[in-house]
Every structure is written in C-alpha cells, then in structure tokens.
Scaffold this motif. Structure first.
Motif, PDB file in Angstrom:
ATOM      1  N   UNK A  82       0.833  -1.200   0.000  1.00 34.70           N
ATOM      2  CA  UNK A  82       0.000   0.000   0.000  1.00 34.70           C
ATOM      3  C   UNK A  82       0.870   1.254   0.000  1.00 34.70           C
ATOM      4  N   UNK A 138     -11.317 -12.795  10.604  1.00 33.87           N
ATOM      5  CA  UNK A 138     -10.537 -11.704   9.999  1.00 33.87           C
ATOM      6  C   UNK A 138      -9.904 -12.168   8.689  1.00 33.87           C
ATOM      7  N   UNK A 140     -11.120 -14.543   6.769  1.00 26.94           N
ATOM      8  CA  UNK A 140     -12.233 -14.655   5.809  1.00 26.94           C
ATOM      9  C   UNK A 140     -12.582 -13.282   5.239  1.00 26.94           C
ATOM     10  N   UNK A 141     -12.596 -12.264   6.114  1.00 29.73           N
ATOM     11  CA  UNK A 141     -12.910 -10.913   5.655  1.00 29.73           C
ATOM     12  C   UNK A 141     -11.925 -10.454   4.597  1.00 29.73           C
ATOM     13  N   UNK A 142     -10.640 -10.681   4.867  1.00 30.53           N
ATOM     14  CA  UNK A 142      -9.592 -10.284   3.912  1.00 30.53           C
ATOM     15  C   UNK A 142      -9.803 -10.990   2.576  1.00 30.53           C
ATOM     16  N   UNK A 144     -12.495 -12.492   1.392  1.00 28.88           N
ATOM     17  CA  UNK A 144     -13.765 -12.158   0.747  1.00 28.88           C
ATOM     18  C   UNK A 144     -13.712 -10.776   0.107  1.00 28.88           C
ATOM     19  N   UNK A 145     -13.107  -9.820   0.804  1.00 25.04           N
ATOM     20  CA  UNK A 145     -13.031  -8.469   0.240  1.00 25.04           C
ATOM     21  C   UNK A 145     -12.181  -8.489  -1.028  1.00 25.04           C
ATOM     22  N   UNK A 154      -7.351  -2.099  -7.009  1.00 24.23           N
ATOM     23  CA  UNK A 154      -8.244  -1.686  -5.924  1.00 24.23           C
ATOM     24  C   UNK A 154      -8.355  -2.807  -4.898  1.00 24.23           C
ATOM     25  N   UNK A 157      -5.309  -2.828  -2.658  1.00 21.46           N
ATOM     26  CA  UNK A 157      -5.224  -1.689  -1.744  1.00 21.46           C
ATOM     27  C   UNK A 157      -6.299  -1.742  -0.666  1.00 21.46           C
ATOM     28  N   UNK A 158      -7.522  -2.108  -1.062  1.00 21.30           N
ATOM     29  CA  UNK A 158      -8.604  -2.175  -0.080  1.00 21.30           C
ATOM     30  C   UNK A 158      -8.323  -3.267   0.942  1.00 21.30           C
ATOM     31  N   UNK A 161      -5.659  -2.245   3.427  1.00 20.71           N
ATOM     32  CA  UNK A 161      -6.137  -1.348   4.476  1.00 20.71           C
ATOM     33  C   UNK A 161      -6.877  -2.144   5.553  1.00 20.71           C
ATOM     34  N   UNK A 162      -7.682  -3.109   5.099  1.00 18.73           N
ATOM     35  CA  UNK A 162      -8.420  -3.942   6.047  1.00 18.73           C
ATOM     36  C   UNK A 162      -7.455  -4.740   6.918  1.00 18.73           C
ATOM     37  N   UNK A 165      -5.948  -2.440   9.560  1.00 19.77           N
ATOM     38  CA  UNK A 165      -6.918  -2.160  10.621  1.00 19.77           C
ATOM     39  C   UNK A 165      -7.090  -3.398  11.492  1.00 19.77           C
ATOM     40  N   UNK A 166      -7.163  -4.566  10.855  1.00 24.66           N
ATOM     41  CA  UNK A 166      -7.324  -5.814  11.599  1.00 24.66           C
ATOM     42  C   UNK A 166      -6.150  -6.062  12.524  1.00 24.66           C
ATOM     43  N   UNK A 169      -6.267  -4.107  15.505  1.00 25.58           N
ATOM     44  CA  UNK A 169      -7.347  -4.561  16.367  1.00 25.58           C
ATOM     45  C   UNK A 169      -7.059  -5.862  17.085  1.00 25.58           C
TER      46      UNK A 169
END
Lengths: 245, 227, 204
Positions: A82, A138, A140-142, A144-145, A154, A157-158, A161-162, A165-166, A169
């Motif tokens: 990024x 977390x 799975x989120x990465x 899936x996004x 995109x 980069x998206x 960022x996730x 943040x993860x 967290x």
C-alpha cells in the motif's frame, strides 16, 4: 557486496526465483513433519494428567502460532504494497491469506478434538480458542473483500487497508476476550508439570519449523500462479516454456 | 477563502445528512423497528423465564444494536456514491477526513442515538433493574459511535461492490467484538454488585482511539474505492 | 496552466492510453475525442485526481496536483456523468449545499438567480425527483454559475439538454473563457463557442 533487492521485487524475476526456492522449503518441510510426528507419537511420554490425548497439541500449538504469525506477516506485506506501491508485496499478502486461514482452522479443529476429552465438550469458550475463531473471521474478511473486487489494484489496496486495521485490532480483541473470559470462568487446564518433557519440546519445535517451511513453500507456489494470472498479457509470460500455447 | 474551519465543515455535513434523513424518515424508522423486533424475538425463542431473560438482556440488546447499525451502514456512503455527490465531496477543497467524520456523526445521530433512547424501554421487557438500565444506556451512548466509525471503514471499503451489505458485516462485526464485551460487561458488573467504571472507561478509551484514527482510515478507504 | 506529461492509464489489465501530454493555458478550451471505451472519462477523472495514473504527472501552475490537492480542488469544477444532485432535496438546497461544501457563501437570492438563468424558474423549491432528466442536468449545470473555479472539467455536459440549453451552455463556456478560464470537455454533440478555436485531443 550489495544485493539489488529491487531486482527481485519485479514479478518477472521473482517468478523464476520462487520456482527455484520451492523445493528447498518443501522437502525439509516434509522431512521435519515425519521426524516431528515420530517424536510426538512414539518418543514423548504419556502425560500424567491428560493421558494420550494431549498429543494433539503437537499440531495444535504450531498451527495456532503460525495462524497469528502469518496474519502479521500478511498485514506487513499488505502495508508495504500500500505504501510503496510494490505489486509483489500485495501479491504475497494475497498468497499468504489462505494458508493463514487454513492454520487458524486446523488450530480450531484440533482445539475441539483436544477439548472433548479434557473439558468434556467439543467447544469451550476459552479465551484463546475464541480469539482464534475471531482471527479466522478476519482472514475470511480479507479473502472475501479481495475476491469481490474485480480490479486487482483496488482489491490489493482495499484488502491491505483492512489487514492493517485488523492487525491493530488483534491485540485489542485478544485483550478484551481474555478480560471477558476471566469474568466468566476460571482458568483452563494446565500441564501437569511446570516444565515440559524434552521430547515434547523437540516434537513441538520440529513441527513448528515444519509448518513454517510448509507455509513458505505453499505461499511461493501460490504467488507464482498469482503472478502468472496478473501478468498474463505480458511478453515474458508468453515466452515461458511452461505457458507455451 | 474556500477552506472552511473544521467546526463549520462538520456542521455543514451533519446538517446536510440530517436533512436528507428527515426527507427519508422511513429508512430511519425501519432500522429502529428492526432493532425492536430482533430484541423481541429472543423471549419467543428461549422462553419467558424472567431470571434467564434478565441475565440475557444486556447481551441481546447489544447484539441487536450491532446488527441494526450494520443494516444502516450500507447507505452511509453508497447513496452519495450512486448519485455522484460523493465524487463532488471529494473534490471540495476541504479535508476529506473531517468530511467523513461529519458523515459518521450524522450516521450515529440517525441510527445510533434512537437505539440508545429505545434501549431502556426494551430493557424493561426483560425486567432489567434500574441501575442496570442506566449503565446499559451509558454504555450504548459511548459505544454506538464506535460502531458507526468502524462501520464507516467497512462501508468505504465495500463501496459499490455486489453483495456489499453482507460483506460489510463480515468485515466489521469482528472488529466490534471488544465494544460488545465491555458494553455487556459493564451491565453484568453492576448486576453482581461491582463498579461498571472500568468497563465504561475502556469503551471510552476505544471511542477516543476511533475518533483519532477512523476518519482518516475511512477517508483513505474512500480514495481507494473511488479510483 | 494545466500541464500533463507522459500520462499512462489502465483499467484492470487493459491499457487505455500512454505517453499522453497536453497543455492548457488560460482562456483555452480543449475537447477530448475518441470512441466509447477509449478512456475519455478516465482521462478526465485522472485530471481530477480520482485515478492514480500508472505513469506521468499532472501539474497545475508548475506544482504536482498530488501535492496541491486542496488548493487544486479549489480551482477545479468537475461535472461528471452523474448529476450529483440529491433527489430528496430541492434544486435550491442542492445548489446551496454543494456551494457551501466548496467553501463558497451563496445567499438565497444568488442561488435563485443562477437557477433562473438555467431556465428553472418556478421549480427552485421542488424536490428534484419530480424534475425531468433535462431539468436535473440543468440543476447540475447551475454549479457553473456559482464559485470561482478556474478549470472546468466537463464530461458530456450536453447530455439530455434541449437546443435552448445547449446554446446557454455554449454561452456560459464563452463567458468563462473570456474571464481567462480553462475548459476541458468531452461531448458527442457539436459544440461551438463563438469564434474561439477548440483544440482537440484524440484518444485512439
């Protein structure tokens, strides 16, 4: 002698390098798996309290450690991609995610198998087990996004960022889950002795190393296919002999 | 001079989004009704035994609040994205982070605050004691803004994607777990005769952290998604 | 002065254009030409800073627009495919809010007169969802009349407009150029600005 790192950060160069490196990780991984499992099953003594069932931890612990470690490595690569806009770092992050998720899943599964004889239930809301479950989400989120965005830049980069943040967290989540756990139940079963038997340590470290080597090997294989997919329209890919039309 | 002060800009954005919400009151009400409905389903599912309901109440209310705010997050940026106003906002000579913060505040006023106000009434359905209700409300009051702020990051990342709503929940819900734990922990602490201060101050600390970082992160996410 | 040098831009793995350079001085107007899918909109969006170019740089009076950002945005007016108006708000509210966010103070009288000039007399206070396509485009175009942006980036400004409105837009662009403004635009309809020469850039 200074090594030109940037030379290897070009996908076209790294593709060949990764291909040559894979056997150097894959073969030791296989050998160490055999050695580690042998020590774990036949050399390490029976635990006084937990009996034979404890042997699952030889897989469980390395898998848990790697699932957490790989998330940080993944977030690190994603951040590099990024910030410096290096495509290879983003590809590495993408390649690491499924392996990390796999280890998180193995950790949960073996945790459940261990829990049944120890706690008498397949699933116990133990702090570490719960954190591991959240870690799996977390991952799975990465994945899936990344999968749902068509434009690769995109998506990189998206997802990066996730991941960042993860990773910020993760400690907060871990702390809060521990806090929650101490509120609701007492401490979980501990090992009989304060120190583990030497053979137990040997087995666990051998398998940890084996898992790490496996993760590197699989990631390299995966990153090679990602490179091919992303660069399919370039000249160097069409000149590869394994691609030949 | 074209650059507005932070406060002026915040006021402008919040007023704009509130005005839009007022013209679309049905959306706001739907979320509130969803919240009430989810909470009311639990007694039907687990039975009307008051002791158990009292014990479950904080968790049920918090989880329902989480789900309700996920529902409304889908619209946080997407409506503006679809009609092009988001594009125009990004081209104004103002700080995008402050703009995003304004939208977060407006989102909370529209979808978070009504839940906070409704919570005590629903708590009574579960026979929660007065002190528990008060702590629940304080927890929701400082906790729901965190949901709006973390949610804004997810909403920005999933902008314009198919299946964005479900994906959004998958991304954001795990990040909200600490708020859920401390929020319900506060009520339970009071119920067992302890002080709720530590739990509540942890939520407040999270709120401060989010205030500092999430507007900037969500702004970056928007830039990535608009490309 | 807007200067673009050696710009390259791709969508997915499809290269739209590369090695593109252009210069736009005060009082000049440029039309970007090309068939559908040749990257006209992408070029305009790159100029606005939405898209990070693969290569090349864009400068505004000598400074890279990436570093200027907010300063540059203050001199930029972009009109995209979307009208960027909210259906729930009236034309007047739309105009006032967008001006407000741009940092321009616009009292009601000024806003109303801008809308009237675009032929929306009597419709200023209706929610824009009851207006026709052409009228909604006019609301969007009213932004050209407020503010002091030097560079206009117009993507298909004439879509859905009738003959009268097209003449009006041509007049507005002429006035803007007369005040040393700059315009870069795309259109599939003929656009004539008095006797001002329109330079053309073709994307192949």
């Amino acid at each position: 002698m200074a090594i030109n790192w940037f030379k290897y950060s070009a996908p076209s160069t790294f593709y060949g390098l990764a291909g040559r490196l894979v056997p150097w990780f894959a073969v030791p991984a296989a050998v160490l798996f055999v050695i580690g499992l042998y020590i774990g099953f036949f050399v390490a003594p029976k635990d006084a309290v937990q009996g034979e069932a404890y042997r699952i931890i030889f897989i469980h612990v390395p898998a848990s450690i790697l699932s957490m470690f790989l998330y940080l490595v993944m977030a690190g690569y994603a951040a590099l991609g990024l910030i410096f806009n290096t495509r290879l770092s983003s590809m590495m992050a993408t390649a690491l995610a499924p392996t990390g998720a796999l280890f998180a899943f193995i950790s949960l599964w073996t945790g459940a198998l261990w829990g049944k004889p120890m706690w008498g239930a397949w699933w116990v809301w133990d702090a570490r087990l719960t954190s591991e479950l959240i870690l799996l989400f977390l991952y799975f989120g990465f994945i899936a996004l990344h999968a749902s965005i068509d434009d690769p830049r995109r998506a990189d980069r998206a997802a990066a960022l996730l991941a960042i943040v993860g990773s910020v967290n993760v400690p907060i989540i871990y702390f809060s889950v521990k806090w929650w756990n101490t509120l609701h139940q007492g401490s979980t079963i501990k090992f009989s002795g304060t120190s583990m038997h030497v053979a137990m340590q040997q087995s666990m470290f051998t398998l940890l190393l084996a898992c790490w080597l496996y993760a590197v090997a699989v990631t390299l294989v995966r990153v090679r296919s990602i490179i091919l997919e992303r660069e399919r329209n370039t000249l160097w890919v069409s000149e590869l002999k394994e691609v030949g039309l | 001079m074209n650059q507005l002060s932070v406060v002026h800009l915040l006021v402008l954005v919040v007023r704009r989004d509130l005005l839009l919400a007022m013209r679309r009151r049905a959306d706001v009400l739907t979320i509130l009704v969803f919240f009430i409905l989810v909470v009311s389903l639990f007694p039907l599912g687990v039975g009307p035994e008051m002791g158990m309901l009292r014990k479950m109440a904080p968790g049920v209310l918090w989880v329902a609040a989480l789900l309700a705010s996920m529902l409304s997050l889908g619209r946080l940026f997407s409506a503006d994205y679809l009609d092009g106003t988001l594009e125009q906002m990004m081209l104004t000579p103002q700080s995008l982070s402050v703009l995003v913060l304004g939208k977060m505040i407006a989102h909370w006023l529209v979808s978070g605050l009504p839940l906070v106000l409704m919570a005590p009434v629903l708590g009574l359905q579960f026979d929660m004691p007065a002190q528990g209700l008060l702590v629940l409300m304080i927890g929701l009051l400082i906790g729901t803004p965190i949901l709006s702020m973390l949610g804004a990051i997810g909403a920005a990342l999933t902008l314009g994607l198919r299946g964005g709503g479900v994906l959004l929940s998958l991304l954001v819900l795990p990040l909200c777990i600490p708020v859920l734990i401390f929020g319900t922990g506060a009520v339970e602490a009071v119920a067992s005769g302890l002080s709720a201060v530590s739990n509540l101050s942890l939520i407040a600390a999270l709120l401060m952290l989010c205030l500092v970082f999430t507007p900037w992160v969500a702004a970056q996410a928007l830039r990535i998604s608009m490309e | 002065m807007l200067e673009v040098s050696n710009l390259a831009c791709s969508r997915g793995d499809h290269l739209l254009f590369s090695g593109l350079s252009l210069t736009l001085q005060s009082g000049q107007i440029m039309q970007v030409q090309g068939e559908n899918g040749k990257g006209k909109t992408s070029l305009l969006r790159t100029l606005c800073g939405f898209i990070l170019p693969d290569e090349g740089r864009i400068t505004w009076y000598g400074d890279d627009v990436r570093d200027l950002s907010e300063e540059y945005f203050a001199s930029l007016l972009y009109l995209g495919h979307h009208n960027a108006i909210k259906d729930e708000l009236s034309a007047l509210e739309n105009l006032q809010i967008s001006a407000g966010l741009a940092g321009i103070t616009l009292d009601e009288r000024q806003a109303v007169s801008a809308l009237r000039r675009l032929g929306l007399k009597g419709r200023e206070r209706l929610p824009t969802k009851v207006l026709s396509q052409g009228q909604r485009r006019r609301v969007a175009l009213a932004r050209l009349l407020v503010g002091n942006a030097k560079l206009w980036v117009l993507d298909e400004p004439l879509t859905a407009l009738d003959v009268g409105a097209v003449a009006l837009i041509q007049e507005l662009i002429g006035e803007h150029l007369g005040k040393h403004g700059m315009v870069i635009f795309t259109t599939h309809q003929p656009l004539v600005i008095g006797d001002i020469e329109i330079s053309r850039l073709s994307l192949l």
